[in-house]
Every structure is written in C-alpha cells, then in structure tokens.
Design an enzyme around this catalytic site. Structure first.
Site, mmCIF file in Angstrom:
data_model
loop_
_atom_site.group_PDB
_atom_site.id
_atom_site.type_symbol
_atom_site.label_atom_id
_atom_site.label_comp_id
_atom_site.label_asym_id
_atom_site.label_seq_id
_atom_site.Cartn_x
_atom_site.Cartn_y
_atom_site.Cartn_z
ATOM 1 N N LYS A 284 19.512 35.772 31.764
ATOM 2 C CA LYS A 284 18.592 36.558 30.946
ATOM 3 C C LYS A 284 17.469 37.091 31.818
ATOM 4 O O LYS A 284 17.074 36.430 32.794
ATOM 5 C CB LYS A 284 17.965 35.654 29.873
ATOM 6 C CG LYS A 284 18.877 35.243 28.733
ATOM 7 C CD LYS A 284 18.133 34.368 27.733
ATOM 8 C CE LYS A 284 19.041 33.832 26.650
ATOM 9 N NZ LYS A 284 19.544 34.864 25.725
ATOM 10 N N ARG A 358 27.619 29.406 20.280
ATOM 11 C CA ARG A 358 28.807 29.346 19.430
ATOM 12 C C ARG A 358 29.888 28.460 20.028
ATOM 13 O O ARG A 358 30.712 27.916 19.316
ATOM 14 C CB ARG A 358 29.309 30.772 19.148
ATOM 15 C CG ARG A 358 29.706 31.535 20.374
ATOM 16 C CD ARG A 358 29.800 33.041 20.108
ATOM 17 N NE ARG A 358 28.474 33.675 20.043
ATOM 18 C CZ ARG A 358 28.269 34.950 19.762
ATOM 19 N NH1 ARG A 358 29.288 35.757 19.493
ATOM 20 N NH2 ARG A 358 27.038 35.445 19.724
#
Ligand code: BES
Ligand code: MN
Ligand code: ZN
Length: 506
Positions: A284, A358
């Site tokens: 990121k 997830r």
C-alpha cells in the site's frame, strides 16, 4: 488500561461527593432560544436557588445536541463543577429522547471532563423515569466517553476514575440488570479499543490470540489456539498463505461459550485479525497504510463481544473464530498468481495480496461451517469500498438470508450503532472467476464491498444462515472525536453483536 469504577445510586445529585455533576439541557422547539433542564436535575436547580438555567444561559448554553457547558457551583452543590450537556430539542409530549441521544450526551461530557476524577450524572432520568434502556445507554455513554488510551504516554494525564449514575430505584431488578449490561458492554468495548489502538509491533498474531485466551478465560470461556503447525494440519491454507510473508507466524483462536441446556440457537462468529496490513507484495502507499493497525478490528470486536457474552450469559451457544495474521511483503510472501488450497479444499488464485482479509476469513468460515451452526456472522475491516459506499459511521451488512440481515440491522439500531443492508448481486460473481483455480481473490472493483462479500459466500454451505459485516470505516475513527467516540478504535460493532445475541437467547 485502568478500569473506570461505576455505581448506581438514588442519592440526589446535589449531594454527590464527586468533582463534577452532569445534567441535561434542551431547547424548546420553536421558542427562539428557550432553554429547559432535562428531568433529573431538580435538586441541583434548587441548590442553585432556581437560577441554574440563568447561569448556563449566561455562559452561552443553547441546548444544542452535544454542546458541553461548564459552570462553577461555588458551594451550591457538594461538587465544585456542573456540566450541562445539550440534548437537542425537547421531545414532543409523549415522545422520549432516544437512548443514543443520552449515550452521546453523557459521552461528550465525559470525553471533555479531563480535569475531573469522579463524575455523577442524572441523565438516566432525563426521560422522567429510569427505564432500563436509558440506564444501559447512560452507563455505556459515560464509560465510553471517559475511555482513554494511555499505553504509550510517558506522563499520565488526569482522567475520570469513577462514574456515579443516579436512578429512581437502584434496587429494581430491571434497573440493576440494565446497569450490569451497560457495564459489561462498556468493558468489552474498552478492551476492543485497546487492542485496536495497540501498535502492531506489540500486537502481532500470537499476541492477539493470547489476548483472546486471557480475556475470555477470565470470564469462564474455553479458548483453543491453533499455531502454524495446527493450522497446517487443519488445512488453513488462507491463513497460512497470508501469514507466510511475516516473521510473526499466524494463529487462529477458537473461543467457546456454552449456554447449557437452555440454548436456543448455535452461532459462530468470525473476526478478521490482520494485525497489520501493509498490502503484502501489493504494498500500500504510505497514506493508506497509516491506519492499518486497525485491520484486526473485526477480531477485536468479536473477541470482546465474547467477554460480554461470558458475563451476561444469554441462552445461545456461541463459538468465535479469531483469524490472526500479519500481511507483510518479503521473500517468503505470497505472490500475485500463487494458488492457495483453502480449508475445505477450494483453491484460490491470489491475484492481489492486498485482498488478504477474505483469505483468512474464508478458512475460518469454512471451519465454522464444519460444525453446522444455525448462524455464522463474520466481522471484517474488509474493503476500502465500504468506506466509499457508506462512509465512516455506517457499516455494511450482507447476508444469504434477508431475515438475518434485517435482524442485524435492527439490532444495530437498538444498540445505537449504524448498519445498513447491502445486496450480494449474483451478476458480480463471475468477475471472481480465475483462469487457473476455483476462484480468484479479486473481482469487480465497482461494488468492491459486494464482490468481497460474494467471495466469502462461496465458503458458506447451503442451509447455514450467514451474514457479513464490513466495518472497514466504522471500526476506526480517523476524524475528530464525537459523542462517546474517541479517535482511534471505536468498538463497533460490539453493541450490535451483544444486542443480536441476547435477543436470540431471549
Ligand atoms: N484492510 C483493507 C481494507 C481497508 C481499507 C480497511 C481502508 C480499512 C480502511 C483490505 O485488506 C484491503 O486492502 N482491501 C483492498 C481490496 C482490493 C485489493 C480488492 C481494498 O479495499 O483496496
Ligand atoms: Mn489488504
Ligand atoms: Zn486488510
């Protein structure tokens, strides 16, 4: 952090041996500025020779919601300071202030009372009675507003140490139970906030799992921790894959609360516990990484909820899965295009290592499903798309069952949190198709919160009611403090979960 003491009393506010008194003030709608005291403050007004409103108006009080006005009592009451908190418009005849208005009011006052060690309030009487829901709200609001995170401060600031709540009848069973519930929920939220606020160097997966052991065994629950060996044996390919780039190996904690013979349902909760999300090899940018210590907000909320459940003992069996891993870039990190075999055998092509949540959630959802519960509710800071769609105050609720989804949204409303129903459009599912594996870990960017929900849905077998709460924004306050919510960890959605579970067990 230090636990804030609290008590219930029926002694009048004016004689309370504390540092500050908190009362409510309101505006009379359509009156162009008439200020009124909320019920519960009569004795204080008397002690002020009926000039309390005049004193407050003189220093600018208007009754606006969240406004905090302080005046010196100059000996009129035992306490040296009086704080009036605005509750907004006075409700129309036959209507009441909502619990959330009272919670925010007392919370705003407590948050801004740094100089006072002991506070007392009559806000639980603001609706003219001591209804149990108002008592719970005021206990929660006071303790949540008084919360401070001091772990990394070299000098300890003066802070609230005790809260006294005035009610009509502290011996009334329902009032006492309402107080106990507010206390248990506030303690759970303080724990959740502490965990979220802790620096990721001090809260890596093994530490988070141990926090579950410590907090939950203290209230009589069973906790089992799966280390990397046990995870391998159990086939937790998602958790292991995400964790493999970090020097801190992953963990899964399994917490059990058994209601015994009276159990009305069997619920499994799953929490995302990414102790730091760097994005992995899909690193990121610095700005987006700034708040990623909060990526274990779902796990923190779930394990904290379990501490409240252990204390409140509703008639419902609850098992919680705390999925802990650190998502880091390194020579051992998972690569884009690597394929993981998940718990239960499904394969996932990892196209983006930053869609890691997830992966750990899917393993634990599959593990939960193996035990055939009636409900699975998972809680995760899963997508930036949640923030785009719903902002920082409202979390998304997706489910394979409309009744469950609506029950969770309703529970949020009752508890003073905000969840909103979101769809799982089947049309988006094909965007998750992989060229090589059963499914890919990213799909359509548009509606990214829903795509992530559809990914998780693949791991829920038919016949189990499942809901997914995406709390990416609401778990962590990056903006200004408000009401009882400080900067940093918020404790969302602990109150929703406790409300939903206790309703299920009622
Ligand atoms: N932890 C983030 C989601 C997040 C974003 C939480 C902002 C709180 C605030 C999650 O793991 C993530 O990185 N999601 C990606 C998914 C994308 C790669 C499909 C995102 O939302 O950008
Ligand atoms: Mn990520
Ligand atoms: Zn994440």
């Amino acid at each position: 952090m230090a636990r804030i003491a609290s008590t219930l009393t029926k002694n009048p506010l004016s004689t309370a041996k504390v540092d500050a008194l908190v009362v409510g003030v309101a505006a009379v709608p359509g009156s162009s500025g008439t200020l009124v005291l909320a019920p519960g403050a009569d004795d204080v007004d008397k002690a002020f020779k009926k000039r309390l409103l005049a004193a407050l108006a003189a220093v600018g009080a208007t009754g606006k919601a969240g406004e905090v006005t302080k005046v010196a009592t100059l000996g009129a009451t035992t306490a040296p300071t009086l704080v009036a908190v605005g509750l907004g418009d006075r409700p129309a005849k036959g209507e009441r202030w909502s619990g959330e208005t009272l919670r925010r009011g007392i919370g705003a006052a407590a948050r801004q009372l740094d100089g006072s060690r002991r506070i007392a309030t009559a806000l639980a009487l603001a609706n003219g009675d001591d209804s149990p829901a108002d008592v719970t709200a005021v206990v929660e609001g006071a303790l949540l507003g008084a919360y401070r995170f001091g772990r990394y401060r070299s000098t300890t600031k003066r802070a609230i140490e005790s809260v006294t709540v005035v009610v009509g009848n502290p011996r009334d069973k329902a009032v006492k139970a309402a107080y106990d519930r507010g206390r248990a929920v506030a303690d759970a939220i303080a724990l959740c906030r502490d965990l979220v606020n802790t620096a990721p160097a001090d809260l890596y997966p093994a530490v988070l799992a141990q926090a579950a052991v410590d907090a939950c065994t203290a209230v009589g629950l069973q906790v089992e921790v799966l280390d990397e060996k046990a995870l391998k044996k159990g086939g937790y390919g998602g958790v292991l894959g995400v964790g493999q780039g970090s020097t801190h190996p992953p963990r899964v904690a399994r917490i059990t609360y058994s209601a015994g013979r009276g159990a009305k349902a069997k619920v499994h909760l799953v929490g995302k516990g990414i102790t730091f999300d760097s994005g992995g090899l899909a690193l990121k940018p610095a700005q987006s990484m700034e708040w990623m210590k909060s990526d274990m907000g779902g796990a923190a909320a779930v394990l904290s909820t379990m501490t409240a459940i252990g204390t409140l003992k509703p008639d419902v069996d609850v098992v919680a899965w705390i999925a802990c891993a650190e998502n880091m870039p390194s020579g051992t990190a998972i690569r884009p295009s690597d394929v993981l075999t998940m718990k239960g055998g499904k394969t996932v092509e990892v196209l983006n290592p930053d869609a890691e949540g997830r992966l750990v959630m899917a393993d634990c959802i599959a593990a939960a499903a193996d035990e055939k519960p009636d409900y699975i509710v998972d809680v995760a800071t899963l997508t930036g798309a949640q923030l785009v769609a719903l902002g920082a105050h409202v979390y998304g609720v997706m489910a394979n069952d409309d009744g469950l989804r609506d029950a969770l949204v309703a529970a949020a409303g009752v508890a003073g949190e905000q969840g909103w129903p979101m769809p799982l459009p089947p049309e988006l599912r094909k965007s998750l198709d992989s060229d090589v594996a059963d499914i890919a870990n990213i799909g359509d960017r548009n509606g990214g919160m829903l795509t992530a929900g559809l990914f998780l849905k693949e791991f829920v077998p038919d016949g189990i009611k499942w809901a997914h709460l995406d709390i990416a924004g609401p778990a962590f306050n990056t903006g200004e403090p408000h009401g009882y919510t400080p900067k940093g960890g918020t404790g969302v959605p602990v109150r929703t979960l406790v409300e939903w579970l206790t309703t299920l067990g009622a």
